[in-house]
Design a protein around this motif. Structure first.
Motif, PDB file in Angstrom:
ATOM      1  N   LEU A 103     -19.855   9.949  -3.641  1.00 36.89           N
ATOM      2  CA  LEU A 103     -19.254   9.933  -2.302  1.00 36.89           C
ATOM      3  C   LEU A 103     -18.220   8.822  -2.168  1.00 36.89           C
ATOM      4  CD1 LEU A 103     -22.367  10.611  -0.011  1.00 36.89           C
ATOM      5  CD2 LEU A 103     -20.458  12.151  -0.472  1.00 36.89           C
ATOM      6  N   ASP A 104     -18.556   7.649  -2.689  1.00 41.00           N
ATOM      7  CA  ASP A 104     -17.601   6.535  -2.662  1.00 41.00           C
ATOM      8  C   ASP A 104     -16.353   6.877  -3.465  1.00 41.00           C
ATOM      9  OD1 ASP A 104     -19.326   5.039  -1.110  1.00 41.00           O
ATOM     10  OD2 ASP A 104     -20.044   3.791  -2.766  1.00 41.00           O
ATOM     11  N   ALA A 105     -16.553   7.498  -4.613  1.00 45.37           N
ATOM     12  CA  ALA A 105     -15.419   7.861  -5.469  1.00 45.37           C
ATOM     13  C   ALA A 105     -14.506   8.854  -4.763  1.00 45.37           C
ATOM     14  CB  ALA A 105     -15.914   8.437  -6.795  1.00 45.37           C
ATOM     15  N   VAL A 106     -15.095   9.875  -4.152  1.00 44.95           N
ATOM     16  CA  VAL A 106     -14.302  10.889  -3.446  1.00 44.95           C
ATOM     17  C   VAL A 106     -13.530  10.245  -2.295  1.00 44.95           C
ATOM     18  CG1 VAL A 106     -14.462  12.950  -1.983  1.00 44.95           C
ATOM     19  CG2 VAL A 106     -15.702  12.864  -4.156  1.00 44.95           C
ATOM     20  N   ALA A 107     -14.179   9.366  -1.547  1.00 44.25           N
ATOM     21  CA  ALA A 107     -13.506   8.694  -0.429  1.00 44.25           C
ATOM     22  C   ALA A 107     -12.335   7.846  -0.924  1.00 44.25           C
ATOM     23  CB  ALA A 107     -14.499   7.834   0.345  1.00 44.25           C
ATOM     24  N   ASN A 108     -12.537   7.129  -1.999  1.00 42.68           N
ATOM     25  CA  ASN A 108     -11.478   6.267  -2.520  1.00 42.68           C
ATOM     26  C   ASN A 108     -10.345   7.075  -3.151  1.00 42.68           C
ATOM     27  OD1 ASN A 108     -12.094   3.214  -2.274  1.00 42.68           O
ATOM     28  ND2 ASN A 108     -14.056   4.172  -2.701  1.00 42.68           N
ATOM     29  N   LEU A 109     -10.683   8.152  -3.835  1.00 41.78           N
ATOM     30  CA  LEU A 109      -9.643   9.029  -4.379  1.00 41.78           C
ATOM     31  C   LEU A 109      -8.834   9.669  -3.256  1.00 41.78           C
ATOM     32  CD1 LEU A 109     -11.713  10.621  -7.257  1.00 41.78           C
ATOM     33  CD2 LEU A 109      -9.610   9.301  -7.558  1.00 41.78           C
ATOM     34  N   SER A 110      -9.512  10.071  -2.194  1.00 41.48           N
ATOM     35  CA  SER A 110      -8.810  10.641  -1.041  1.00 41.48           C
ATOM     36  C   SER A 110      -7.869   9.621  -0.421  1.00 41.48           C
ATOM     37  CB  SER A 110      -9.819  11.131   0.006  1.00 41.48           C
ATOM     38  OG  SER A 110     -10.608  12.172  -0.523  1.00 41.48           O
ATOM     39  N   GLY A 111      -8.304   8.371  -0.368  1.00 40.12           N
ATOM     40  CA  GLY A 111      -7.440   7.303   0.140  1.00 40.12           C
ATOM     41  C   GLY A 111      -6.211   7.108  -0.733  1.00 40.12           C
ATOM     42  N   ALA A 112      -6.401   7.149  -2.039  1.00 43.84           N
ATOM     43  CA  ALA A 112      -5.274   6.987  -2.959  1.00 43.84           C
ATOM     44  C   ALA A 112      -4.320   8.179  -2.886  1.00 43.84           C
ATOM     45  CB  ALA A 112      -5.777   6.808  -4.394  1.00 43.84           C
ATOM     46  N   LEU A 113      -4.864   9.342  -2.588  1.00 42.15           N
ATOM     47  CA  LEU A 113      -4.043  10.554  -2.540  1.00 42.15           C
ATOM     48  C   LEU A 113      -3.004  10.510  -1.420  1.00 42.15           C
ATOM     49  CD1 LEU A 113      -3.556  13.363  -3.763  1.00 42.15           C
ATOM     50  CD2 LEU A 113      -5.300  14.246  -2.206  1.00 42.15           C
ATOM     51  N   VAL A 114      -3.272   9.791  -0.356  1.00 37.66           N
ATOM     52  CA  VAL A 114      -2.306   9.735   0.745  1.00 37.66           C
ATOM     53  C   VAL A 114      -1.168   8.747   0.485  1.00 37.66           C
ATOM     54  CG1 VAL A 114      -4.013  10.464   2.455  1.00 37.66           C
ATOM     55  CG2 VAL A 114      -3.549   8.037   2.147  1.00 37.66           C
ATOM     56  N   SER A 115      -1.321   7.872  -0.484  1.00 38.26           N
ATOM     57  CA  SER A 115      -0.297   6.854  -0.750  1.00 38.26           C
ATOM     58  C   SER A 115       1.089   7.436  -1.018  1.00 38.26           C
ATOM     59  CB  SER A 115      -0.717   5.953  -1.918  1.00 38.26           C
ATOM     60  OG  SER A 115      -1.874   5.234  -1.580  1.00 38.26           O
ATOM     61  N   PRO A 116       1.236   8.392  -1.927  1.00 46.07           N
ATOM     62  CA  PRO A 116       2.587   8.887  -2.202  1.00 46.07           C
ATOM     63  C   PRO A 116       3.232   9.591  -1.011  1.00 46.07           C
ATOM     64  CG  PRO A 116       0.969  10.033  -3.572  1.00 46.07           C
ATOM     65  CD  PRO A 116       0.241   8.982  -2.810  1.00 46.07           C
ATOM     66  N   GLN A 117       2.456  10.345  -0.245  1.00 42.19           N
ATOM     67  CA  GLN A 117       3.038  11.028   0.917  1.00 42.19           C
ATOM     68  C   GLN A 117       3.428  10.020   1.988  1.00 42.19           C
ATOM     69  OE1 GLN A 117       3.942  14.367   1.099  1.00 42.19           O
ATOM     70  NE2 GLN A 117       5.093  13.471   2.777  1.00 42.19           N
ATOM     71  N   THR A 118       2.598   8.999   2.181  1.00 48.23           N
ATOM     72  CA  THR A 118       2.917   7.955   3.146  1.00 48.23           C
ATOM     73  C   THR A 118       4.188   7.221   2.722  1.00 48.23           C
ATOM     74  OG1 THR A 118       0.561   7.715   3.660  1.00 48.23           O
ATOM     75  CG2 THR A 118       2.025   5.905   4.330  1.00 48.23           C
ATOM     76  N   CYS A 119       4.312   6.991   1.434  1.00 49.38           N
ATOM     77  CA  CYS A 119       5.514   6.358   0.888  1.00 49.38           C
ATOM     78  C   CYS A 119       6.745   7.215   1.200  1.00 49.38           C
ATOM     79  CB  CYS A 119       5.338   6.161  -0.617  1.00 49.38           C
ATOM     80  SG  CYS A 119       6.746   5.424  -1.466  1.00 49.38           S
ATOM     81  N   GLU A 120       6.662   8.498   0.919  1.00 50.53           N
ATOM     82  CA  GLU A 120       7.780   9.407   1.178  1.00 50.53           C
ATOM     83  C   GLU A 120       8.096   9.492   2.669  1.00 50.53           C
ATOM     84  OE1 GLU A 120       9.874  11.126  -1.068  1.00 50.53           O
ATOM     85  OE2 GLU A 120       8.891   9.673  -2.371  1.00 50.53           O
ATOM     86  N   ASP A 121       7.060   9.536   3.494  1.00 55.84           N
ATOM     87  CA  ASP A 121       7.260   9.592   4.942  1.00 55.84           C
ATOM     88  C   ASP A 121       7.997   8.349   5.449  1.00 55.84           C
ATOM     89  OD1 ASP A 121       5.935  12.025   4.977  1.00 55.84           O
ATOM     90  OD2 ASP A 121       4.058  11.195   5.808  1.00 55.84           O
ATOM     91  N   GLY A 122       7.675   7.209   4.858  1.00 59.79           N
ATOM     92  CA  GLY A 122       8.332   5.965   5.263  1.00 59.79           C
ATOM     93  C   GLY A 122       9.837   6.004   5.018  1.00 59.79           C
ATOM     94  N   PHE A 123      10.237   6.507   3.864  1.00 62.03           N
ATOM     95  CA  PHE A 123      11.676   6.621   3.580  1.00 62.03           C
ATOM     96  C   PHE A 123      12.328   7.612   4.537  1.00 62.03           C
ATOM     97  CE2 PHE A 123      10.460   4.892  -0.622  1.00 62.03           C
ATOM     98  CZ  PHE A 123      11.363   3.835  -0.667  1.00 62.03           C
ATOM     99  N   SER A 124      11.637   8.689   4.811  1.00 60.43           N
ATOM    100  CA  SER A 124      12.164   9.705   5.727  1.00 60.43           C
ATOM    101  C   SER A 124      12.380   9.104   7.118  1.00 60.43           C
ATOM    102  CB  SER A 124      11.203  10.889   5.789  1.00 60.43           C
ATOM    103  OG  SER A 124      11.687  11.877   6.646  1.00 60.43           O
ATOM    104  N   GLU A 125      11.402   8.342   7.592  1.00 58.19           N
ATOM    105  CA  GLU A 125      11.517   7.700   8.907  1.00 58.19           C
ATOM    106  C   GLU A 125      12.673   6.698   8.946  1.00 58.19           C
ATOM    107  OE1 GLU A 125       7.666   6.066   9.821  1.00 58.19           O
ATOM    108  OE2 GLU A 125       6.729   8.055   9.809  1.00 58.19           O
ATOM    109  N   LEU A 126      12.951   6.074   7.816  1.00 55.20           N
ATOM    110  CA  LEU A 126      14.067   5.128   7.744  1.00 55.20           C
ATOM    111  C   LEU A 126      15.412   5.842   7.614  1.00 55.20           C
ATOM    112  CD1 LEU A 126      12.455   2.495   5.345  1.00 55.20           C
ATOM    113  CD2 LEU A 126      13.007   2.153   7.774  1.00 55.20           C
ATOM    114  N   GLY A 127      15.352   7.150   7.388  1.00 57.01           N
ATOM    115  CA  GLY A 127      16.574   7.937   7.266  1.00 57.01           C
ATOM    116  C   GLY A 127      17.298   7.761   5.944  1.00 57.01           C
ATOM    117  N   VAL A 128      16.544   7.410   4.907  1.00 52.80           N
ATOM    118  CA  VAL A 128      17.150   7.226   3.578  1.00 52.80           C
ATOM    119  C   VAL A 128      16.412   8.081   2.551  1.00 52.80           C
ATOM    120  CG1 VAL A 128      18.029   4.903   4.032  1.00 52.80           C
ATOM    121  CG2 VAL A 128      15.726   5.169   3.106  1.00 52.80           C
TER     122      VAL A 128
END
Length: 176
Positions: free
Chosen positions: A126-151
């Motif tokens: 359960l801990d592993a799944v939760a932590n993997l799920s947390g890591a999975l959002v990192s790249p999309q959050t990164c991409e969203d940040g650039f999009s919000e900055l308009g670059v």
């Protein structure tokens, strides 16, 4: 040991190594069935980065996948540092700072995930799944940040690759 005993031992050794190799193949086939966008060939290629994957059981593959993705997150972090050193655009610099933090957190999450799988307990899974799920959002959050900055994101390829890799680790861990 005489020839009459050596042959059965060799046959048994061959069968054991063949069944281990098929664990990787079976795991990647199962993964590909649910994730056709990533696919079997990508899964096999991903695991080729670790020689231990050829003989690992399914739990071992989940640990290997978590460790490989942790190494990928570290590598992306180093790439971000190199990009930051040469980037002049303040918006891109800001996005890179945020992504660096996200990938740094992902390294920690993936380390905890590998330890959770290695524990071999329901709570560890359960801990592993939760932590993997947390890591999975990192790249999309990164991409969203650039999009919000308009670059345009300079990390699109890395983010896409990392998403695939963490998906493999998460699906395999979830199937334990």
């Amino acid at each position: 040991m005489g020839p009459s005993r050596a042959l059965p031992c060799l046959v048994l050794l061959f069968l054991l190594s063949s069944s281990r190799a098929s664990v990787l193949e079976d795991t990647c086939k199962s993964f590909a069935d649910g994730n056709p966008g990533v696919g079997y060939d990508y899964c096999i290629k991903f695991f080729q980065a670790s020689k231990d994957s050829a003989t690992a059981d399914k739990r071992g593959l989940a640990i290997i996948a978590s460790k490989l993705t942790g190494a990928a997150a570290k590598s992306i972090g180093k790439h971000i540092q190199a990009l930051k050193a040469s980037e002049k655009d303040k918006h891109i610099q800001s996005g890179l700072n945020d992504c660096r933090d996200l990938y740094s957190q992902a390294v920690d999450l993936l380390d905890v995930a590998a330890k959770g799988v290695a524990a071999g307990t329901p709570r560890g899974k359960l801990d592993a799944v939760a932590n993997l799920s947390g890591a999975l959002v990192s790249p999309q959050t990164c991409e969203d940040g650039f999009s919000e900055l308009g670059v345009k994101s300079p990390l699109s390829a890395e983010d896409s690759e990392f998403t695939k890799e963490v998906s493999i680790a998460l699906v395999i861990t979830n199937s334990l």
